[in-house]
Design a protein around this motif. Sequence first.
Motif, PDB file in Angstrom:
ATOM      1  N   UNK A  81       6.552   9.580 -16.960  1.00 53.86           N
ATOM      2  CA  UNK A  81       5.249   9.472 -16.310  1.00 53.86           C
ATOM      3  C   UNK A  81       4.522   8.211 -16.750  1.00 53.86           C
ATOM      4  N   UNK A  82       4.574   7.895 -18.040  1.00 50.61           N
ATOM      5  CA  UNK A  82       3.944   6.672 -18.550  1.00 50.61           C
ATOM      6  C   UNK A  82       4.595   5.430 -17.947  1.00 50.61           C
ATOM      7  N   UNK A  83       5.922   5.483 -17.799  1.00 57.72           N
ATOM      8  CA  UNK A  83       6.625   4.351 -17.188  1.00 57.72           C
ATOM      9  C   UNK A  83       6.180   4.174 -15.736  1.00 57.72           C
ATOM     10  N   UNK A  84       6.045   5.290 -15.018  1.00 57.72           N
ATOM     11  CA  UNK A  84       5.591   5.238 -13.626  1.00 57.72           C
ATOM     12  C   UNK A  84       4.189   4.640 -13.531  1.00 57.72           C
ATOM     13  N   UNK A  85       3.307   5.067 -14.404  1.00 54.17           N
ATOM     14  CA  UNK A  85       1.941   4.551 -14.396  1.00 54.17           C
ATOM     15  C   UNK A  85       1.903   3.058 -14.743  1.00 54.17           C
ATOM     16  N   UNK A  86       2.785   2.635 -15.657  1.00 52.17           N
ATOM     17  CA  UNK A  86       2.842   1.213 -16.025  1.00 52.17           C
ATOM     18  C   UNK A  86       3.303   0.366 -14.843  1.00 52.17           C
ATOM     19  N   UNK A  87       4.344   0.835 -14.132  1.00 54.12           N
ATOM     20  CA  UNK A  87       4.831   0.107 -12.965  1.00 54.12           C
ATOM     21  C   UNK A  87       3.786   0.089 -11.846  1.00 54.12           C
ATOM     22  N   UNK A  88       3.020   1.159 -11.729  1.00 51.37           N
ATOM     23  CA  UNK A  88       1.959   1.210 -10.727  1.00 51.37           C
ATOM     24  C   UNK A  88       0.895   0.147 -11.019  1.00 51.37           C
ATOM     25  N   UNK A  89       0.558  -0.015 -12.293  1.00 51.57           N
ATOM     26  CA  UNK A  89      -0.413  -1.044 -12.667  1.00 51.57           C
ATOM     27  C   UNK A  89       0.138  -2.440 -12.368  1.00 51.57           C
ATOM     28  N   UNK A  90       1.433  -2.630 -12.620  1.00 56.73           N
ATOM     29  CA  UNK A  90       2.048  -3.913 -12.287  1.00 56.73           C
ATOM     30  C   UNK A  90       1.948  -4.172 -10.788  1.00 56.73           C
ATOM     31  N   UNK A  91       2.250  -3.148 -10.003  1.00 56.00           N
ATOM     32  CA  UNK A  91       2.219  -3.298  -8.549  1.00 56.00           C
ATOM     33  C   UNK A  91       0.836  -3.689  -8.046  1.00 56.00           C
ATOM     34  N   UNK A  92      -0.175  -3.092  -8.640  1.00 55.74           N
ATOM     35  CA  UNK A  92      -1.534  -3.380  -8.208  1.00 55.74           C
ATOM     36  C   UNK A  92      -1.960  -4.820  -8.490  1.00 55.74           C
ATOM     37  N   UNK A 123       0.829  -1.207   0.000  1.00 55.82           N
ATOM     38  CA  UNK A 123       0.000   0.000   0.000  1.00 55.82           C
ATOM     39  C   UNK A 123       0.866   1.262   0.000  1.00 55.82           C
ATOM     40  N   UNK A 124       1.938   1.244   0.826  1.00 56.74           N
ATOM     41  CA  UNK A 124       2.847   2.393   0.875  1.00 56.74           C
ATOM     42  C   UNK A 124       3.523   2.593  -0.472  1.00 56.74           C
ATOM     43  N   UNK A 125       3.905   1.472  -1.108  1.00 58.64           N
ATOM     44  CA  UNK A 125       4.560   1.553  -2.414  1.00 58.64           C
ATOM     45  C   UNK A 125       3.607   2.114  -3.461  1.00 58.64           C
ATOM     46  N   UNK A 126       2.350   1.683  -3.411  1.00 59.45           N
ATOM     47  CA  UNK A 126       1.343   2.213  -4.340  1.00 59.45           C
ATOM     48  C   UNK A 126       1.168   3.719  -4.155  1.00 59.45           C
ATOM     49  N   UNK A 127       1.136   4.166  -2.901  1.00 57.73           N
ATOM     50  CA  UNK A 127       0.995   5.612  -2.634  1.00 57.73           C
ATOM     51  C   UNK A 127       2.173   6.390  -3.208  1.00 57.73           C
ATOM     52  N   UNK A 128       3.376   5.830  -3.067  1.00 59.16           N
ATOM     53  CA  UNK A 128       4.558   6.522  -3.593  1.00 59.16           C
ATOM     54  C   UNK A 128       4.512   6.609  -5.118  1.00 59.16           C
ATOM     55  N   UNK A 129       4.113   5.524  -5.764  1.00 59.85           N
ATOM     56  CA  UNK A 129       3.997   5.537  -7.227  1.00 59.85           C
ATOM     57  C   UNK A 129       2.945   6.558  -7.680  1.00 59.85           C
ATOM     58  N   UNK A 130       1.829   6.584  -6.968  1.00 66.46           N
ATOM     59  CA  UNK A 130       0.759   7.535  -7.314  1.00 66.46           C
ATOM     60  C   UNK A 130       1.242   8.979  -7.158  1.00 66.46           C
ATOM     61  N   UNK A 131       1.979   9.228  -6.084  1.00 61.19           N
ATOM     62  CA  UNK A 131       2.538  10.569  -5.852  1.00 61.19           C
ATOM     63  C   UNK A 131       3.506  10.948  -6.969  1.00 61.19           C
TER      64      UNK A 131
END
Length: 294
Positions: free
Chosen positions: A81-92, A48-56
């Motif tokens: 930014x696109x790379x960050x969003x892609x990694x966030x989707x992976x994390x989820x 959850x903390x990692x997801x928050x950091x990616x979202x930020x």
Amino acid sequence: MTENKNNRTITWIVGGILILLLAGVSVLLISEKKVNKELTQEFELEKEDLENQYTTFARQYDELKLTVSNDSLSSLLEQEQLKTQRLLEELRTVKSSNAREIRRLRNELATLRKVMISYINQIDSLNRLTAQQKEIIADVTQKYNAASATINNLSQEKKALNQKVTLAAQLDATAIEVTPLNKRNKRTKRTKNIVQLKIDFVISKNITAQTGEKTLYVRITKPDNDVLTKNDADVFAYENRNLRYSIKKYIEYTGEEQPVTVYWDVEEFLYAGTYRIDIFTDGNLIGSQNFSLN
């Protein structure tokens, strides 16, 4: 009898040991379950903390793009930014218990953080450079405006000076006097006896005026504003138009005071009233005088 008693004792001992073993195993299972539950909660919190950091991070890229006017840098920010969003989707999609993937994504986040810091430094440098450029442009503009104002003032002063010089160099016709003459060359007051108008005037001394041959134009205007002339083609240029003249006179001007006399032969009917004499030269009106005939 004794043997049976011994067998029961052994059985009790073995049963006690088994009970103790079962109790120990139960305690271990309960303890392990508790530990596993705590680990699962810890993994979920970490995820959850990692997801928050990616979202930020993704949101910060939006904020950074608003401060950038450089197209190339803006494009790079968009890619990150696109790379960050892609990694966030992976994390989820990763399970909280998948420690290996969580660790990999946390390392990716550390790399993204370094990249963002480098972009922030670039943006700060560009902004400082832009601010300096704006200061330089403002300074140059101010100096240009000041120089333009100075040049304009000098131009106005030069124009005013030229006007003064032009006015100073302009000739003046003074002491204008008109004498009506009869056929005996004597002054007369009766209009029907006038055969000639004698016009005397003086060109004033002017050391700033250009010397040499001058052409004087004398206009005699009747009370009805009609100009006395011998020929309608007798005209001269004045203020972008042609004016008719009555008499043209050439003189050699030396810069000194110079008397001039011209004559108008009366061949038309003159009636009583106020007439006007205007004298021109070099495109300027240099003298005027009214006179009356009775």
